[in-house]
Design a protein around this motif. Structure first.
Motif, PDB file in Angstrom:
ATOM      1  N   VAL A   1       0.846  -1.180   0.000  1.00  0.00           N
ATOM      2  CA  VAL A   1       0.000   0.000   0.000  1.00  0.00           C
ATOM      3  C   VAL A   1       0.887   1.237   0.000  1.00  0.00           C
ATOM      4  CG1 VAL A   1      -1.699   1.343   1.286  1.00  0.00           C
ATOM      5  CG2 VAL A   1      -1.854  -1.160   1.222  1.00  0.00           C
ATOM      6  N   GLN A   2       0.585   2.148  -0.896  1.00  0.00           N
ATOM      7  CA  GLN A   2       1.326   3.400  -0.958  1.00  0.00           C
ATOM      8  C   GLN A   2       0.356   4.568  -0.994  1.00  0.00           C
ATOM      9  OE1 GLN A   2       3.970   3.111  -4.368  1.00  0.00           O
ATOM     10  NE2 GLN A   2       5.661   2.537  -3.026  1.00  0.00           N
ATOM     11  N   LEU A   3       0.710   5.598  -0.234  1.00  0.00           N
ATOM     12  CA  LEU A   3      -0.025   6.845  -0.260  1.00  0.00           C
ATOM     13  C   LEU A   3       0.955   7.957  -0.601  1.00  0.00           C
ATOM     14  CD1 LEU A   3      -2.166   6.669   3.009  1.00  0.00           C
ATOM     15  CD2 LEU A   3      -2.905   6.172   0.695  1.00  0.00           C
ATOM     16  N   GLN A   4       0.538   8.831  -1.469  1.00  0.00           N
ATOM     17  CA  GLN A   4       1.383   9.958  -1.822  1.00  0.00           C
ATOM     18  C   GLN A   4       0.572  11.230  -1.684  1.00  0.00           C
ATOM     19  OE1 GLN A   4       3.094   9.861  -5.737  1.00  0.00           O
ATOM     20  NE2 GLN A   4       4.388  11.651  -5.375  1.00  0.00           N
ATOM     21  N   ALA A   5       1.022  12.078  -0.760  1.00  0.00           N
ATOM     22  CA  ALA A   5       0.362  13.360  -0.553  1.00  0.00           C
ATOM     23  C   ALA A   5       1.147  14.439  -1.289  1.00  0.00           C
ATOM     24  CB  ALA A   5       0.303  13.688   0.932  1.00  0.00           C
ATOM     25  N   PHE A   6       0.442  15.314  -1.977  1.00  0.00           N
ATOM     26  CA  PHE A   6       1.109  16.414  -2.670  1.00  0.00           C
ATOM     27  C   PHE A   6       0.157  17.590  -2.768  1.00  0.00           C
ATOM     28  CE2 PHE A   6      -1.075  15.588  -6.660  1.00  0.00           C
ATOM     29  CZ  PHE A   6      -1.366  14.232  -6.585  1.00  0.00           C
TER      30      PHE A   6
END
Length: 123
Positions: free
Chosen positions: A1-6
């Motif tokens: 699982v990967q989350l990327q906040a930008f």
């Protein structure tokens, strides 16, 4: 699982930013999305959450200024931040998990976290 906040950045007081949280978790639609923030020298705190059913929750200090939303087709969550104040300056983190039976404003409710994006509001 990967989350990327930008989507973080530098903005003047009164301005707006929209944060995005792209998630690889499946099925995304069953998960709650939470946003938390950590200001310099302070503990990480809850900002907003949206459940799989679309219910939204906000900390008092952002009510009426921030709006959380989600696009399940894009497996992305959003945090629209308007009328920003210098005290909103922080690293913002997104998180996700099945939160059934758990308080969505608790960090312990989430197993998956993004890396954080810095929001700086100048006065």
């Amino acid at each position: 699982v990967q989350l990327q906040a930008f989507g973080g950045g530098l903005v003047q007081a009164g301005g707006s930013l929209r944060l995005s949280c792209a998630a690889s978790v499946r099925p995304f639609s069953t998960k709650t999305i939470g946003w938390f923030r950590q200001a310099p020298g302070k503990e990480r705190e809850f900002v907003a959450a949206i459940t799989s059913g679309g219910a939204t929750y906000y900390t008092d200090s952002v009510k009426g200024r921030f709006t959380i939303s989600r696009d399940n087709a894009k497996t992305t969550g959003y945090l629209q931040m308007n009328s920003l104040k210098p005290e909103d300056t922080a690293v913002y983190y997104c998180a996700t998990d099945n939160t059934w039976g758990r308080a969505v404003d608790s960090q312990r409710a989430y197993a998956y976290w993004g890396q954080g994006t810095l929001v700086t509001v100048s006065s």
